[in-house]
Scaffold this motif. Sequence first.
Motif, PDB file in Angstrom:
ATOM      1  N   UNK A 194      -4.112   0.084   1.685  1.00 42.59           N
ATOM      2  CA  UNK A 194      -4.589   0.431   2.625  1.00 42.59           C
ATOM      3  C   UNK A 194      -3.911  -0.203   3.742  1.00 42.59           C
ATOM      4  N   UNK A 195      -2.889  -0.834   4.024  1.00 36.89           N
ATOM      5  CA  UNK A 195      -2.359  -0.762   5.156  1.00 36.89           C
ATOM      6  C   UNK A 195      -2.769  -1.989   5.626  1.00 36.89           C
ATOM      7  N   UNK A 196      -3.800  -3.270   4.945  1.00 37.46           N
ATOM      8  CA  UNK A 196      -4.019  -3.945   5.641  1.00 37.46           C
ATOM      9  C   UNK A 196      -3.262  -4.882   5.695  1.00 37.46           C
ATOM     10  N   UNK A 197      -3.458  -6.050   7.035  1.00 34.39           N
ATOM     11  CA  UNK A 197      -3.102  -7.562   6.775  1.00 34.39           C
ATOM     12  C   UNK A 197      -3.579  -8.168   6.329  1.00 34.39           C
ATOM     13  N   UNK A 198      -3.313  -8.767   5.189  1.00 35.09           N
ATOM     14  CA  UNK A 198      -4.231 -10.352   4.602  1.00 35.09           C
ATOM     15  C   UNK A 198      -3.527 -11.136   4.483  1.00 35.09           C
ATOM     16  N   UNK A 211       6.525  -9.542  -0.003  1.00 40.55           N
ATOM     17  CA  UNK A 211       6.550 -10.060   1.447  1.00 40.55           C
ATOM     18  C   UNK A 211       6.255  -9.005   2.710  1.00 40.55           C
ATOM     19  N   UNK A 212       7.293  -9.056   3.487  1.00 43.03           N
ATOM     20  CA  UNK A 212       6.887  -8.795   4.857  1.00 43.03           C
ATOM     21  C   UNK A 212       7.492  -6.926   4.201  1.00 43.03           C
ATOM     22  N   UNK A 213       7.600  -6.183   3.035  1.00 44.29           N
ATOM     23  CA  UNK A 213       8.273  -5.159   3.060  1.00 44.29           C
ATOM     24  C   UNK A 213       7.568  -3.877   3.601  1.00 44.29           C
ATOM     25  N   UNK A 214       6.015  -3.871   3.928  1.00 43.59           N
ATOM     26  CA  UNK A 214       5.584  -3.190   4.190  1.00 43.59           C
ATOM     27  C   UNK A 214       4.297  -3.250   5.951  1.00 43.59           C
ATOM     28  N   UNK A 223       0.434 -10.805   6.014  1.00 45.57           N
ATOM     29  CA  UNK A 223       1.328  -9.825   5.705  1.00 45.57           C
ATOM     30  C   UNK A 223       0.352  -8.613   5.721  1.00 45.57           C
ATOM     31  N   UNK A 224       1.187  -7.527   4.892  1.00 52.00           N
ATOM     32  CA  UNK A 224       0.759  -5.858   4.922  1.00 52.00           C
ATOM     33  C   UNK A 224       0.799  -5.009   3.532  1.00 52.00           C
ATOM     34  N   UNK A 225      -0.456  -5.029   3.183  1.00 52.23           N
ATOM     35  CA  UNK A 225      -0.096  -4.549   2.588  1.00 52.23           C
ATOM     36  C   UNK A 225       0.529  -2.836   2.107  1.00 52.23           C
ATOM     37  N   UNK A 226       1.390  -2.072   1.451  1.00 43.44           N
ATOM     38  CA  UNK A 226       1.382  -0.806   1.606  1.00 43.44           C
ATOM     39  C   UNK A 226      -0.044   0.276   2.061  1.00 43.44           C
ATOM     40  N   UNK A 227       0.585   0.995   2.718  1.00 42.08           N
ATOM     41  CA  UNK A 227      -0.779   1.934   2.981  1.00 42.08           C
ATOM     42  C   UNK A 227      -0.379   3.598   2.674  1.00 42.08           C
ATOM     43  N   UNK A 228      -1.057   3.774   1.647  1.00 40.43           N
ATOM     44  CA  UNK A 228      -0.503   4.924   1.029  1.00 40.43           C
ATOM     45  C   UNK A 228      -1.435   6.035   1.126  1.00 40.43           C
ATOM     46  N   UNK A 229      -2.176   6.263   1.979  1.00 40.69           N
ATOM     47  CA  UNK A 229      -3.674   6.862   2.538  1.00 40.69           C
ATOM     48  C   UNK A 229      -2.362   8.755   2.416  1.00 40.69           C
ATOM     49  N   UNK A 230      -3.238   9.577   1.691  1.00 47.75           N
ATOM     50  CA  UNK A 230      -2.136  10.875   1.963  1.00 47.75           C
ATOM     51  C   UNK A 230      -0.591  10.731   1.811  1.00 47.75           C
ATOM     52  N   UNK A 231      -0.666   9.896   1.214  1.00 46.67           N
ATOM     53  CA  UNK A 231       1.077  10.115   0.921  1.00 46.67           C
ATOM     54  C   UNK A 231       1.673  10.239  -0.550  1.00 46.67           C
ATOM     55  N   UNK A 232       2.926  11.068  -0.731  1.00 47.10           N
ATOM     56  CA  UNK A 232       3.196  11.018  -2.818  1.00 47.10           C
ATOM     57  C   UNK A 232       4.159   9.507  -2.888  1.00 47.10           C
ATOM     58  N   UNK A 233       4.359   9.515  -4.119  1.00 46.34           N
ATOM     59  CA  UNK A 233       5.227   7.732  -3.784  1.00 46.34           C
ATOM     60  C   UNK A 233       6.978   8.623  -4.227  1.00 46.34           C
ATOM     61  N   UNK A 234       8.374   8.398  -3.804  1.00 45.33           N
ATOM     62  CA  UNK A 234       9.319   8.965  -4.274  1.00 45.33           C
ATOM     63  C   UNK A 234       9.885   7.774  -4.776  1.00 45.33           C
ATOM     64  N   UNK A 235      11.018   7.963  -6.194  1.00 47.09           N
ATOM     65  CA  UNK A 235      11.212   7.221  -6.752  1.00 47.09           C
ATOM     66  C   UNK A 235      13.142   6.508  -5.978  1.00 47.09           C
ATOM     67  N   UNK A 245      10.014   1.003   0.445  1.00 50.13           N
ATOM     68  CA  UNK A 245       8.914   0.828   1.120  1.00 50.13           C
ATOM     69  C   UNK A 245       9.515   1.820   2.861  1.00 50.13           C
ATOM     70  N   UNK A 246      10.775   2.226   2.208  1.00 49.32           N
ATOM     71  CA  UNK A 246      11.342   3.295   3.505  1.00 49.32           C
ATOM     72  C   UNK A 246      10.543   4.824   3.026  1.00 49.32           C
ATOM     73  N   UNK A 247       9.868   4.999   4.185  1.00 49.28           N
ATOM     74  CA  UNK A 247       9.263   5.866   4.757  1.00 49.28           C
ATOM     75  C   UNK A 247       9.978   7.450   4.918  1.00 49.28           C
ATOM     76  N   UNK A 248       9.397   8.496   4.710  1.00 46.73           N
ATOM     77  CA  UNK A 248      10.436   9.736   5.045  1.00 46.73           C
ATOM     78  C   UNK A 248       9.549  10.856   5.514  1.00 46.73           C
ATOM     79  N   UNK A 249       9.163  11.199   6.772  1.00 43.26           N
ATOM     80  CA  UNK A 249       8.524  12.192   7.661  1.00 43.26           C
ATOM     81  C   UNK A 249       7.921  13.616   6.330  1.00 43.26           C
ATOM     82  N   UNK A 250       7.105  14.300   6.140  1.00 43.58           N
ATOM     83  CA  UNK A 250       7.706  16.141   6.396  1.00 43.58           C
ATOM     84  C   UNK A 250       8.264  16.568   6.718  1.00 43.58           C
ATOM     85  N   UNK A 251       9.358  17.475   5.900  1.00 44.24           N
ATOM     86  CA  UNK A 251      10.511  18.131   6.480  1.00 44.24           C
ATOM     87  C   UNK A 251      10.086  19.587   6.144  1.00 44.24           C
TER      88      UNK A 251
END
Length: 311
Positions: A194-198, A211-214, A223-235, A245-251
């Motif tokens: 959920x992107x929380x800092x832990x 590490x600090x990837x997210x 450090x931050x957890x991945x935030x996958x709320x309402x997202x699909x994972x891309x290989x 950890x790179x994100x792409x916006x919807x197109x």
Amino acid sequence: MGNINDFGFPFTSVGADRQYAAEEWRDYFAAFISSGINRNIGNGLRVNPQASPNKTVYTDTGAVLLLGAMRIFTSATNHTIADNSSGNPRIDRIVARINFTDRKIEQIVKRGTPAASPVAPSLTRDATAYEISLAKVTAANGFTTITAANITDERADTTVCGYASLTPITSPVPTGMIGLYPYAAPPEGWLVCNGANISRATYADLFAKIGTTFGVGDGSTTFALPNLHDEFIRGTTNPATRAIGNKQAATALNNGGSAPVGIYWENTDGNGTLFSGTGGVSGANGYTYAWTVQSHKVRPQNTAMLPCIKY
């Protein structure tokens, strides 16, 4: 008196030739069960404030294994936090320890030293005792009550506590693995993505992996957890060009040309036309057809699951 290294262990004694000391039994269990909290008994020895907060806290029911010895606490244990009139805050620890001198496992309050920037007292791990920290308790100068905000749970921190486990067995699920679960809370040993800092200390194994990837958290202790709320994972098979950890916006959907996505209507005479925008058209035989384009973006059919990461 038999020794575990002389004949193996354990065997029935004949003429007192196979007697074993308590220390040998502890060594036997410690060989394959690590020290820590038994997560399956009671309420896991969580440290809590009193229902009506005062200068005491209590440890809930649970069990602890320390160097092969075990104790089950079947009722809550109360702990009094000493007054603090030093002018500075103090950090104490609620500790479970094996006391070799008194031959018992016990819980105690380990008092810290007041300071402008206080630190928790160190743990004793020598021939006299072996301690693990259940929680830190901050005692402000002149405090009158201890609330949940003053208690820092340390049970998951493997550097000072941790959960007992079978030591020779490596978990088949590696730290940092992400899984999807069909229920509302994460399973034991997992955190919601959920992107929380832990805490970097409490979740040191996970921090070592991602590490600090997210996200860097506060830059020093979290450090931050991945935030996958309402997202699909891309290989990605080439992190050098598409970083983990790179994100792409919807197109918009690429339909192979410059025209926007439209709605196809087939007339009664078999003719058809691809339209876009909002409007209408008069077709063959005097019929009028209307269309509306809802969006140029695409969302496939999907089912919501809880994304979690192994720590």
